[in-house]
Design an enzyme around this catalytic site. Structure first.
Site, PDB file in Angstrom:
ATOM      1  N   SER A   1      14.201  58.601 -68.981  1.00 58.04           N
ATOM      2  CA  SER A   1      13.306  57.586 -69.559  1.00 58.04           C
ATOM      3  C   SER A   1      12.021  57.550 -68.762  1.00 58.04           C
ATOM      4  CB  SER A   1      13.959  56.209 -69.514  1.00 58.04           C
ATOM      5  OG  SER A   1      12.946  55.230 -69.734  1.00 58.04           O
TER       6      SER A   1
ATOM      7  N   HIS B   1      13.174  60.426 -73.230  1.00 58.32           N
ATOM      8  CA  HIS B   1      13.434  59.096 -73.794  1.00 58.32           C
ATOM      9  C   HIS B   1      12.173  58.237 -73.627  1.00 58.32           C
ATOM     10  CE1 HIS B   1      16.174  55.835 -75.019  1.00 58.32           C
ATOM     11  NE2 HIS B   1      15.582  55.075 -74.113  1.00 58.32           N
TER      12      HIS B   1
ATOM     13  N   ASP C   1      10.545  54.623 -74.273  1.00 59.47           N
ATOM     14  CA  ASP C   1      10.900  53.204 -74.478  1.00 59.47           C
ATOM     15  C   ASP C   1       9.702  52.400 -74.968  1.00 59.47           C
ATOM     16  OD1 ASP C   1      13.688  52.844 -73.709  1.00 59.47           O
ATOM     17  OD2 ASP C   1      13.046  53.533 -71.726  1.00 59.47           O
TER      18      ASP C   1
ATOM     19  N   HIS D   1      12.938  55.059 -78.509  1.00 60.83           N
ATOM     20  CA  HIS D   1      13.785  53.860 -78.536  1.00 60.83           C
ATOM     21  C   HIS D   1      12.877  52.676 -78.815  1.00 60.83           C
ATOM     22  CE1 HIS D   1      16.388  50.905 -75.907  1.00 60.83           C
ATOM     23  NE2 HIS D   1      16.330  50.546 -77.181  1.00 60.83           N
TER      24      HIS D   1
ATOM     25  N   MET E   1      23.406  50.007 -75.372  1.00 61.05           N
ATOM     26  CA  MET E   1      22.697  49.456 -74.207  1.00 61.05           C
ATOM     27  C   MET E   1      23.728  48.986 -73.182  1.00 61.05           C
ATOM     28  SD  MET E   1      19.555  49.877 -74.946  1.00 61.05           S
ATOM     29  CE  MET E   1      18.928  49.183 -73.419  1.00 61.05           C
TER      30      MET E   1
HETATM   31  C1  DX5 Z   1      15.592  49.401 -70.980  1.00 59.29           C
HETATM   32  C2  DX5 Z   1      15.270  50.799 -71.453  1.00 59.29           C
HETATM   33  C3  DX5 Z   1      15.888  51.880 -70.638  1.00 59.29           C
HETATM   34  C4  DX5 Z   1      15.450  51.929 -69.217  1.00 59.29           C
HETATM   35  C5  DX5 Z   1      16.579  52.463 -68.404  1.00 59.29           C
HETATM   36  O1  DX5 Z   1      15.114  48.495 -71.923  1.00 59.29           O
HETATM   37  O2  DX5 Z   1      15.726  50.961 -72.778  1.00 59.29           O
HETATM   38  O3  DX5 Z   1      15.680  53.136 -71.258  1.00 59.29           O
HETATM   39  O4  DX5 Z   1      14.336  52.718 -68.980  1.00 59.29           O
HETATM   40  O5  DX5 Z   1      16.202  52.396 -67.076  1.00 59.29           O
HETATM   41  P1  DX5 Z   1      17.252  52.595 -65.906  1.00 59.29           P
HETATM   42  O6  DX5 Z   1      17.824  53.961 -66.037  1.00 59.29           O
HETATM   43  O7  DX5 Z   1      16.405  52.430 -64.692  1.00 59.29           O
HETATM   44  O8  DX5 Z   1      18.284  51.528 -66.065  1.00 59.29           O
HETATM   45 ZN    ZN Z   2      15.707  53.010 -73.712  1.00 62.91          ZN
END
Ligand code: DX5
Ligand code: ZN
Length: 226
Positions: A10, A35, A37, A74, A145
């Site tokens: 991400s 990914h 976000d 996402h 999630m």
């Molecule tokens: C949260 C996002 C995730 C986030 C995950 O809302 O959807 O994709 O970036 O980050 P980590 O891996 O740091 O938990």
């Molecule tokens: Zn995400």
């Protein structure tokens, strides 16, 4: 049958001042997907990037050999449909949305697929899976999630494991080729447990971008999965 695992870094945790290079570097380190976000300061209390950034990054989303690396968008936005269409135009390969953010879930899925993208549904930690009873045959991806959406760097919520097992059963029963992706708090030391619950695709933000050597993290994740 051997499972094919995918790692989807991400870029939420990347250096936003150097996003193109970050995408190139994390692909060189072995990413399967990128990914992306998207947060709108409405569905979630944070604001990230929109379709213009996605189209600017699209030319960078390929390996050194020129093979395209899928952009996995996402959407944490409400409403869904107009932005989903804009991301399809901006080069997204997969577009996932939260069913509770769409007034008409089936219509949103069809709209994404009509643009030639793969469609996914995302479930928050306290969100039931009921809509899958009605649309599993229409989707390409389920994203579970394992944190509440909105921020990187949160801790993995263990009830996600039971939910992943439930989704895996539903995918097997459907007989369809559907990715089961997990997002939030994935690290080298828990990725195996998440895979054992039935996930095949792993988002990781802070675990990868928080370390100087992205390849060593991705290699350690693959070693844990093998
Ligand atoms: C949260 C996002 C995730 C986030 C995950 O809302 O959807 O994709 O970036 O980050 P980590 O891996 O740091 O938990
Ligand atoms: Zn995400």
């Amino acid at each position: 049958m051997a499972m094919t695992y995918r790692i989807a870094p991400s870029i939420l945790s990347a250096d936003f001042a150097r996003l193109g290079d970050e995408v190139k570097n994390v692909i060189a380190a072995g990413s399967d997907w990128i990914h992306f976000d998207v947060m709108d300061n409405h569905y979630v209390p944070n604001l990230t990037f929109g379709p213009m950034i996605c189209s600017a990054l699209k030319p960078h989303a390929k390996t050194a050999a020129g093979v395209a690396v899928p952009i996995d968008v996402h959407l944490m936005v409400q409403p869904v449909d107009a932005l989903a269409a804009a991301f399809a135009e901006a080069g997204a390969d997969l577009i996932s949305f939260h069913p509770d953010a769409s007034g008409h879930v089936h219509r949103s899925i069809q709209a994404i697929k009509s643009k030639g993208c793969k469609a996914g549904l995302v479930f928050n930690p306290a969100e039931p899976l009921d809509v899958l009873d009605w649309v599993i045959d229409d989707i390409d991806l389920v994203l579970i999630m394992s944190v509440n959406p909105g921020f990187g760097g949160q801790s993995f919520i263990d009830s996600a494991l039971r939910k992943i097992e439930d989704v895996r059963r539903r995918i097997t029963a459907s007989g369809k080729d559907i990715r089961l992706e997990v997002d939030g708090g994935i690290k080298v030391d828990n990725i195996r447990r998440v895979a054992d619950a039935g996930a095949d695709t792993f988002v990781a933000g802070s675990a990868i971008f928080g370390k100087p050597d992205y390849k060593s993290v991705i290699d350690a994740m693959r070693a844990a999965l093998s």
